[in-house]
Design an enzyme around this catalytic site. Sequence first.
Site, PDB file in Angstrom:
ATOM      1  N   HIS A  41      16.654  22.969  36.658  1.00  0.00           N
ATOM      2  CA  HIS A  41      15.473  23.204  37.500  1.00  0.00           C
ATOM      3  C   HIS A  41      14.638  24.347  36.915  1.00  0.00           C
ATOM      4  O   HIS A  41      15.203  25.329  36.452  1.00  0.00           O
ATOM      5  CB  HIS A  41      15.938  23.583  38.913  1.00  0.00           C
ATOM      6  CG  HIS A  41      14.833  24.013  39.824  1.00  0.00           C
ATOM      7  ND1 HIS A  41      14.008  23.110  40.460  1.00  0.00           N
ATOM      8  CD2 HIS A  41      14.406  25.251  40.197  1.00  0.00           C
ATOM      9  CE1 HIS A  41      13.126  23.774  41.200  1.00  0.00           C
ATOM     10  NE2 HIS A  41      13.354  25.066  41.052  1.00  0.00           N
ATOM     11  N   GLY A  91       5.860   2.724   7.042  1.00  0.00           N
ATOM     12  CA  GLY A  91       5.469   1.735   8.033  1.00  0.00           C
ATOM     13  C   GLY A  91       4.317   2.147   8.937  1.00  0.00           C
ATOM     14  O   GLY A  91       3.754   3.246   8.833  1.00  0.00           O
ATOM     15  N   LYS A 123      -0.282   9.623  18.926  1.00  0.00           N
ATOM     16  CA  LYS A 123       0.259  10.523  19.954  1.00  0.00           C
ATOM     17  C   LYS A 123      -0.040  11.965  19.613  1.00  0.00           C
ATOM     18  O   LYS A 123      -0.267  12.796  20.494  1.00  0.00           O
ATOM     19  CB  LYS A 123       1.765  10.313  20.115  1.00  0.00           C
ATOM     20  CG  LYS A 123       2.127   9.152  21.034  1.00  0.00           C
ATOM     21  CD  LYS A 123       1.412   7.871  20.641  1.00  0.00           C
ATOM     22  CE  LYS A 123       1.717   6.657  21.459  1.00  0.00           C
ATOM     23  NZ  LYS A 123       1.029   5.454  20.945  1.00  0.00           N
ATOM     24  N   SER A 139       0.831  -1.201   0.000  1.00  0.00           N
ATOM     25  CA  SER A 139       0.000   0.000   0.000  1.00  0.00           C
ATOM     26  C   SER A 139       0.864   1.248   0.000  1.00  0.00           C
ATOM     27  O   SER A 139       1.711   1.425   0.870  1.00  0.00           O
ATOM     28  CB  SER A 139      -0.918   0.017   1.232  1.00  0.00           C
ATOM     29  OG  SER A 139      -1.583   1.263   1.339  1.00  0.00           O
ATOM     30  N   GLY A 145     -11.869  -3.787  25.050  1.00  0.00           N
ATOM     31  CA  GLY A 145     -10.477  -4.027  25.401  1.00  0.00           C
ATOM     32  C   GLY A 145      -9.916  -2.938  26.282  1.00  0.00           C
ATOM     33  O   GLY A 145      -9.904  -1.770  25.896  1.00  0.00           O
ATOM     34  N   GLY A 191      -6.770  -3.008  27.410  1.00  0.00           N
ATOM     35  CA  GLY A 191      -5.309  -3.082  27.355  1.00  0.00           C
ATOM     36  C   GLY A 191      -4.744  -1.695  27.106  1.00  0.00           C
ATOM     37  O   GLY A 191      -5.451  -0.684  27.138  1.00  0.00           O
ATOM     38  N   TYR A 192      -3.456  -1.647  26.843  1.00  0.00           N
ATOM     39  CA  TYR A 192      -2.795  -0.349  26.732  1.00  0.00           C
ATOM     40  C   TYR A 192      -3.313   0.472  25.545  1.00  0.00           C
ATOM     41  O   TYR A 192      -3.502   1.682  25.654  1.00  0.00           O
ATOM     42  CB  TYR A 192      -1.282  -0.546  26.632  1.00  0.00           C
ATOM     43  CG  TYR A 192      -0.685  -1.180  27.866  1.00  0.00           C
ATOM     44  CD1 TYR A 192      -0.984  -0.683  29.135  1.00  0.00           C
ATOM     45  CD2 TYR A 192       0.150  -2.287  27.774  1.00  0.00           C
ATOM     46  CE1 TYR A 192      -0.450  -1.266  30.276  1.00  0.00           C
ATOM     47  CE2 TYR A 192       0.690  -2.870  28.914  1.00  0.00           C
ATOM     48  CZ  TYR A 192       0.380  -2.358  30.158  1.00  0.00           C
ATOM     49  OH  TYR A 192       0.907  -2.937  31.296  1.00  0.00           O
ATOM     50  N   ILE A 193      -3.557  -0.166  24.402  1.00  0.00           N
ATOM     51  CA  ILE A 193      -4.088   0.570  23.247  1.00  0.00           C
ATOM     52  C   ILE A 193      -5.494   1.074  23.544  1.00  0.00           C
ATOM     53  O   ILE A 193      -5.838   2.221  23.253  1.00  0.00           O
ATOM     54  CB  ILE A 193      -4.076  -0.323  21.988  1.00  0.00           C
ATOM     55  CG1 ILE A 193      -2.637  -0.642  21.583  1.00  0.00           C
ATOM     56  CG2 ILE A 193      -4.793   0.376  20.838  1.00  0.00           C
ATOM     57  CD1 ILE A 193      -2.520  -1.591  20.405  1.00  0.00           C
TER      58      ILE A 193
END
Length: 449
Positions: free
Chosen positions: A436, A47, A58, A41, A171, A173-175
């Site tokens: 800092h 990727g 993100k 594709s 679900g 889970g993390y996703i």
Amino acid sequence: MTEKETKKTVKNIIIGFGKGGKTLAKFLGQQGEEVLLVEKSAKMYGGTCINIACLPSKRLILEGAAGSDFSEAVAGKNEMTAQLREKNYQMLAQEETVTVLDGQARFIGEKEIEVTGPAGKQIFKGDRIFINTGASPVLPPVPGLKESKKRLDSTQAMNLTSLPKELLILGAGYIGLEFAGMFANYGSQVTVLDHSPEFLPREDDDIKAAVKADLERAGVKFILGADAEKVSDEADQVVIDYKLGEEKLTAAADKVLVAAGRRANTADLNLPAAGIETDDRGNIRVDDRLRTSADQVWALGDVKGGPQFTYVSLDDFRIVKDQLFGEGKRRVSDRQILPTSVFITPPLSAVGLNEKAAQKAGLDYQLFKLPVAAIPKAKVAKDSRGLFKALVDPASGQILGASLYGLESHELINQIALAMKAKLPYSFLRDQIYTHPTMSEAFNDLFKQ
């Protein structure tokens, strides 16, 4: 062969434009070696990470936390991914010995593939072949789920043109949690169903309690121990019939997002024709140097199973590169210290052992804890949610692991991983001079006796 078919021998064939594959293609091209990179594709140049996973998700998560409009955020995300696709394509196209070919590759013999694409069917034989085809979302066998027109996978969820008022996520889970937090921040009413009765079962109790409480405060509703039994589209909503204990209930929303894990993209490769073995989940079996059961054929990235991260795929490239042009010393088994981050808001990051894993292994450890509310930078940033934890070997002083839930933990975890890799004592981080106000100076306090 038909008149449209051609046959050519190529020194290196790479199947898939993922992180490991594209980096390898670029490197081989720079060595003057001939490379054919096959990608089914054109929308996946570069990727999974840059097109449908890490970077776009993100970007949307950060936009949601900043209060951006959903449609505008999606448009900005699309512009970013288009630019990255073009950049990645040009990165390889500029190499004289590298050819990018659009099409679906399948093995038809030992180190021989058939590519079906816009140019018809072409047959290539490779001296070396590298498989980097990634993974795709798994669809649970819930009656009606596959047929639902309101079903989304993670890619489709990031391409919505309008925000769902109500969203169901299958679900926890993390996703699933990343998308739950993201859509809740944009204003969706989010309900997460998961078959496990325990939330984040591998995390320490105090960490997972803090994560769940913060997501619930953001508006996410959790239904744990729920077994989905049927999905149906009714008028403008999708309805899920589920069982909670002995009670049968229903939940309805505008859309349902399936976040039930990912499976290796191997089904269309016809791997048996090349003598390439897979496990019972379809992952390509590899040895400690990423070699498959077929001679001179390697597998990189998600397609081989194991941790599915773009930085793992990049390290896979390093392992292969070391075999071809180095000393051949790098191994998968060397990759013991692997930091991870879940990009909820705030992020949850970890490396090495947590308390639960250390106790299960019967290890002696010294525990260090610091509430994020005690960190000056967190007060400045007006986000004091979270908890930092680290485990240290009392005998050597070396860090066994850390769980960091809080602002900028995705950056901090790399510092701890580096200290662990270098076998530095925890006191090295404790006594370091930091600028800092920053989150990294939290290590001064976290590792105090």
